[in-house]
Design a protein around this motif. Structure first.
Motif, mmCIF file in Angstrom:
data_model
loop_
_atom_site.group_PDB
_atom_site.id
_atom_site.type_symbol
_atom_site.label_atom_id
_atom_site.label_comp_id
_atom_site.label_asym_id
_atom_site.label_seq_id
_atom_site.Cartn_x
_atom_site.Cartn_y
_atom_site.Cartn_z
ATOM 1 N N VAL A 354 0.820 -1.209 0.000
ATOM 2 C CA VAL A 354 0.000 0.000 0.000
ATOM 3 C C VAL A 354 0.857 1.263 0.000
ATOM 4 O O VAL A 354 0.367 2.350 -0.310
ATOM 5 C CB VAL A 354 -0.948 -0.019 1.229
ATOM 6 N N GLN A 355 2.142 1.131 0.317
ATOM 7 C CA GLN A 355 3.016 2.298 0.381
ATOM 8 C C GLN A 355 3.437 2.795 -1.001
ATOM 9 O O GLN A 355 3.867 3.936 -1.140
ATOM 10 C CB GLN A 355 4.286 1.962 1.175
ATOM 11 N N PHE A 356 3.301 1.967 -2.033
ATOM 12 C CA PHE A 356 3.802 2.314 -3.357
ATOM 13 C C PHE A 356 2.658 2.223 -4.358
ATOM 14 O O PHE A 356 2.102 1.143 -4.589
ATOM 15 C CB PHE A 356 4.951 1.379 -3.750
ATOM 16 N N PRO A 357 2.271 3.345 -4.970
ATOM 17 C CA PRO A 357 1.044 3.397 -5.784
ATOM 18 C C PRO A 357 0.954 2.332 -6.869
ATOM 19 O O PRO A 357 -0.032 1.592 -6.923
ATOM 20 C CB PRO A 357 1.096 4.810 -6.386
ATOM 21 N N ALA A 360 0.605 -1.167 -5.494
ATOM 22 C CA ALA A 360 -0.723 -1.445 -4.935
ATOM 23 C C ALA A 360 -1.745 -1.699 -6.039
ATOM 24 O O ALA A 360 -2.573 -2.602 -5.927
ATOM 25 C CB ALA A 360 -1.167 -0.282 -4.053
ATOM 26 N N VAL A 361 -1.698 -0.903 -7.117
ATOM 27 C CA VAL A 361 -2.633 -1.102 -8.223
ATOM 28 C C VAL A 361 -2.434 -2.486 -8.837
ATOM 29 O O VAL A 361 -3.393 -3.210 -9.118
ATOM 30 C CB VAL A 361 -2.451 -0.009 -9.304
ATOM 31 N N GLU A 362 -1.179 -2.872 -9.034
ATOM 32 C CA GLU A 362 -0.903 -4.185 -9.621
ATOM 33 C C GLU A 362 -1.338 -5.304 -8.670
ATOM 34 O O GLU A 362 -1.837 -6.339 -9.103
ATOM 35 C CB GLU A 362 0.579 -4.313 -9.946
ATOM 36 N N ALA A 363 -1.148 -5.096 -7.351
ATOM 37 C CA ALA A 363 -1.584 -6.100 -6.379
ATOM 38 C C ALA A 363 -3.099 -6.285 -6.443
ATOM 39 O O ALA A 363 -3.596 -7.421 -6.424
ATOM 40 C CB ALA A 363 -1.161 -5.686 -4.974
ATOM 41 N N ALA A 428 -11.346 -3.344 1.331
ATOM 42 C CA ALA A 428 -10.631 -2.755 2.474
ATOM 43 C C ALA A 428 -9.299 -2.166 2.039
ATOM 44 O O ALA A 428 -8.912 -1.066 2.468
ATOM 45 C CB ALA A 428 -10.416 -3.823 3.555
ATOM 46 N N PHE A 429 -8.585 -2.879 1.180
ATOM 47 C CA PHE A 429 -7.278 -2.416 0.700
ATOM 48 C C PHE A 429 -7.422 -1.131 -0.105
ATOM 49 O O PHE A 429 -6.675 -0.168 0.093
ATOM 50 C CB PHE A 429 -6.642 -3.513 -0.154
ATOM 51 N N ILE A 430 -8.407 -1.088 -1.007
ATOM 52 C CA ILE A 430 -8.626 0.107 -1.830
ATOM 53 C C ILE A 430 -9.026 1.285 -0.951
ATOM 54 O O ILE A 430 -8.565 2.427 -1.152
ATOM 55 C CB ILE A 430 -9.692 -0.164 -2.903
ATOM 56 N N SER A 431 -9.870 1.051 0.049
ATOM 57 C CA SER A 431 -10.298 2.123 0.946
ATOM 58 C C SER A 431 -9.127 2.715 1.702
ATOM 59 O O SER A 431 -9.059 3.920 1.935
ATOM 60 C CB SER A 431 -11.334 1.593 1.951
ATOM 61 N N GLU A 432 -8.172 1.870 2.069
ATOM 62 C CA GLU A 432 -6.988 2.344 2.787
ATOM 63 C C GLU A 432 -6.062 3.137 1.889
ATOM 64 O O GLU A 432 -5.421 4.087 2.318
ATOM 65 C CB GLU A 432 -6.236 1.153 3.378
#
Length: 605
Positions: A354-357, A360-363, A428-432
């Motif tokens: 989540v620290q790296f845009p 996170a998108v790829e995850a 939850a991940f996207i909201s964070e």
């Protein structure tokens, strides 16, 4: 229990040191400033990179030598192997790097971290660094109050460098005055006992400070003040190298199996390199003396010799371990297998991602792909078919017609275990994550969130479809049996088409999907007329007809939802191209208008 006792123990030891010697306060303050400077540098590079570092990493790790070079270069520039390790673990967890590439980066980072020792040994102890630190701190703090994230990033970097320089200055000053009151050199231990003892001290110091850079600077400043012997300084440097693995291990605690394997590789590399360096310390010292003369390093310039030793034994470790990367990879895969669990859990959305845009998108994209795969299997089994036959090259119409029994599937149970758990984690991940990033990444997360919602809608529609299908699919009435087989055929043919699109995407993918959506709308309209004719001709009862009309609606929902999800997941091209293709894709209103115009043209003919 041990972790809870660690922090109070450190505080007690520090308080005792402060009471024992005022000069120890200066040294400790220098270490604290240095560590705070490193944290500021890491924060600056995170704020300033905005995903650029991640893009460079993706393009620079397709070969082992590139992975090594990337690790060396980025660690040299950022002076933080910790940040490089965290980014690498995040990318591996997101499925963007394989284990071999990650190991190559870690090997390179070990070499890159030696540059800090060279800079301090060559310049830091000969210059009054506080002179340069003050302006950096002033300008850095001013930039921190600006709104621009780039300016804030520069501010963190300047402030970080200022604190680094100030920390080195205070460590140097502290040791200079400390040696007049307390001589650490009197506690030097020679031979292998001393090497292993001081290596353990170096490891412990790095574990406590979580920075091999800080430990090395402390070693160099202590050596320059003759507080430790040259031999013990070498052992401390070896221990610092081993201790730096704690950062990767901590970073991997919240990671998946790939991240833990990388932390294991890091530990194996550093411990093996340290043991070899201790066992062959005499030969390495001779090599340092010989190279020192060749480079023009004075015989008594032990600080530069320490920097050369640090580089030499890390280089030896890389040369020694490079041929073992593939066997190490296979060993780690066996020792740390993927967990086998009944309820699906995220594989790629680890806390560090989540620290790296872009990471996170790829995850999220990878996890959404898993949701689609699970939903695809669930829908096929819910239609009483086998995924391998639907996605193969069999004649689907013949398969359905020849089927003589229905295998019921508990869609609710499969949905809870295979889809809902992942879907909830993604939301939850996207909201964070989505509130802090630039528009490009937030837009991508928006599309992926919608794709997940569409997949869930498809599964729910399949659940409703299953009820009447169980009742009528093998009815004695041939007409109703034929119609439900046609409903099944509509769904499985689309799933096969999407699977082919996924395996072999092309530039006309978006046009192909639009054509499929148009065909779906036309089919849906025609089905209603067809069912009314069947009722009128008494081929099916009105009750059967109402069930068919409802279930045709569920089939339309399944197909529309899957098409919408596939548009996000499977269309070829980069993220920018995806946005363009989405703009070109026709919406439902435009498709209905085209269909209406086509019908009007047919009537006129």
């Amino acid at each position: 229990m041990l972790r809870k006792a660690l922090l109070p123990s450190i505080f007690i030891l520090l308080a005792y040191g402060f009471w024992l010697s005022p000069d120890f306060k200066v040294i400790s303050a220098g270490v604290a400033l240095f560590l705070f400077g490193m944290l500021s540098l890491e924060e600056g590079f995170r704020a300033f990179s905005g995903g650029v570092l991640e893009k460079v990493l993706q393009r620079s790790t397709d070969r082992l030598w590139k992975s090594l070079g990337f690790g060396v270069l980025t660690t040299t520039l950022m002076q933080s192997s910790s940040l490089v390790s965290v980014i690498t673990i995040s990318f591996m967890s997101a499925g963007l790097l394989d284990l071999s590439a990650g190991i190559g980066i870690i090997f390179g980072a070990n070499l890159g971290t030696t540059t800090g020792a060279w800079l301090v040994a060559a310049f830091g102890l000969k210059l009054k660094l506080s002179t340069y630190a003050m302006p950096m701190l002033v300008f850095g703090v001013i930039l921190l109050f600006q709104r621009s994230s780039q300016l804030k990033g520069f501010g963190y970097i300047l402030a970080g460098l200022g604190f680094l320089f100030l920390g080195i200055h205070y460590m140097k000053e502290g040791f200079e005055t400390f040696k007049g009151n307390f001589d650490l050199a009197a506690y030097a231990v020679s031979g292998y006992p001393g090497l292993f003892l001081y290596a353990a001290i170096g490891t412990l110091a790095t574990v406590v400070m979580q920075s091999s850079h800080a430990t090395l600077i402390l070693i160099i400043t202590a050596l320059s003040s003759n507080q430790i012997s040259y031999e013990n300084a070498l052992a401390l440097a070896i221990g610092a190298n081993v201790g730096t693995t704690i950062t990767a291990i901590i970073g991997a605690m919240g990671s998946n199996a790939q991240g833990r394997r990388l932390a294991g590789a890091h530990l194996i590399f550093n411990v093996s390199t340290g043991l070899v360096a201790i066992l062959f310390i005499t030969q390495l010292v001779q090599a340092v003396d010989g190279l020192g003369q060749w480079f023009g390093i004075a015989d008594l310039d032990f600080t530069l010799k320490l920097a050369l030793f640090h580089t030499l034994f890390n280089l030896l470790g890389v040369v020694m371990m490079l041929p073992l990367i593939q066997p190490m990879t296979r060993l780690l895969v066996r020792l740390i297998p993927e967990p086998q669990i009944d309820i699906e859990r995220p594989r790629y959305m680890v806390p560090s991602a989540v620290q790296f845009p872009d990471t996170a998108v790829e995850a999220v994209r990878q996890e959404t792909q898993r949701v689609f795969d699970n939903a695809q299997e669930l829908i096929i089994r819910g239609l009483s078919m086998e995924p391998e036959r639907v996605l193969g090259d069999q004649d689907l119409d013949a398969e359905l017609t020849a089927q003589r029994h229905y295998t019921p599937v508990d869609i609710d149970d499969l949905y809870q275990r295979r889809i809902k758990s992942l879907f909830s984690a993604i939301i939850a991940f996207i909201s964070e994550a989505s509130f802090t990033w630039k528009e490009q990444q937030s837009g991508s997360l928006h599309w992926l969130r919608d794709a997940n919602s569409n997949i869930v809608e498809a599964v729910k529609a399949c659940k409703h479809l299953q009820k009447n299908m169980q009742l009528y699919l093998f009815s004695e009435e041939p007409a109703i049996r034929r119609e439900y087989n046609q409903l099944r055929l509509q769904v499985v043919e689309l799933l096969r088409q999407l699977d082919q699109l996924r395996q072999q995407p092309d530039e006309n993918s978006v046009l192909s999907l639009d054509e499929t959506r148009l065909t779906l709308l036309e089919w849906h309209r025609e089905q209603h007329l067809r069912y009314y004719r069947l009722i009128r001709d008494a081929e099916i009862s009105p009750e059967m007809g109402s069930s068919l009309i409802n279930d045709a609606g569920y089939v339309a929902t399944i197909k529309q939802s899957l098409l919408a999800a596939a548009t996000t997941l499977f269309i070829q091209g980069g993220r920018t191209k995806h946005a363009v293709e989405r703009d070109l894709a026709l919406d439902d209103a435009e498709l209905n208008e085209i269909l209406t115009l086509a019908e009007q043209a047919r009537r006129q003919l």
